[in-house]
Design an enzyme around this catalytic site. Sequence first.
Site, short mmCIF file in Angstrom:
data_model
loop_
_atom_site.label_atom_id
_atom_site.label_comp_id
_atom_site.label_asym_id
_atom_site.label_seq_id
_atom_site.Cartn_x
_atom_site.Cartn_y
_atom_site.Cartn_z
N HIS A 65 46.25 54.71 20.49
CA HIS A 65 46.68 55.91 21.18
C HIS A 65 46.92 57.03 20.17
CE1 HIS A 65 48.36 53.79 25.04
NE2 HIS A 65 47.15 53.37 24.70
N GLU A 67 49.48 58.92 19.63
CA GLU A 67 50.76 58.83 18.94
C GLU A 67 50.70 57.81 17.80
OE1 GLU A 67 51.89 59.19 23.41
OE2 GLU A 67 50.20 58.45 22.24
N CYS A 95 53.52 56.53 26.52
CA CYS A 95 53.62 55.28 27.29
C CYS A 95 54.74 54.43 26.70
CB CYS A 95 52.29 54.53 27.25
SG CYS A 95 51.89 53.84 25.63
N CYS A 98 54.04 53.43 22.99
CA CYS A 98 54.22 54.51 22.01
C CYS A 98 55.69 54.91 21.88
CB CYS A 98 53.35 55.70 22.37
SG CYS A 98 51.59 55.32 22.19
#
Length: 157
Positions: A65, A67, A95, A98
């Site tokens: 992701h 992040e 999410c 993260c």
Amino acid sequence: MSFYNFEDALNPEAEDEHYMRMALNEAQKALSLDEIPIGAVVVCKGKVIGRGHNLTQQLNDVTAHAEMQAFTAAAQTLGGKYLKDCTLYVTIEPCVMCAGASYWTQISRIVYGASEEKRGFTQIKQNLLHPKTLLKSGVLAEECANLMRSFFAKKRD
């Protein structure tokens, strides 16, 4: 390309928008790769020390992701795993994964654009952030949300 006006340094709203535009630029990079268009930057004392965008398809890695990419880059820049004096700017609400990773980095602040009503960490009704992490939402929210909406609309066509 937008330039940061250092006279705005006293204006936190302008500073947050400036860095969120950088995160949106990262999201555009993801979009160009046909990835879900989420982008992130990590800023420490006025300097971008990490950036990332979704690479889950490119890397065949569900953890890639935006992040996570930005956290890794920032930690490598700093030479340590803690991001105590840093801010994460991310286009979409993190999410659970993260948010949990941000806990371990001990990041000081998270600023996100649009809420994620299905997979955002705030949906589980528990604070997954480090107790000292400050959270701000809604920075350039419409721009961030529109990028996601248009991406998924094209996928449905």
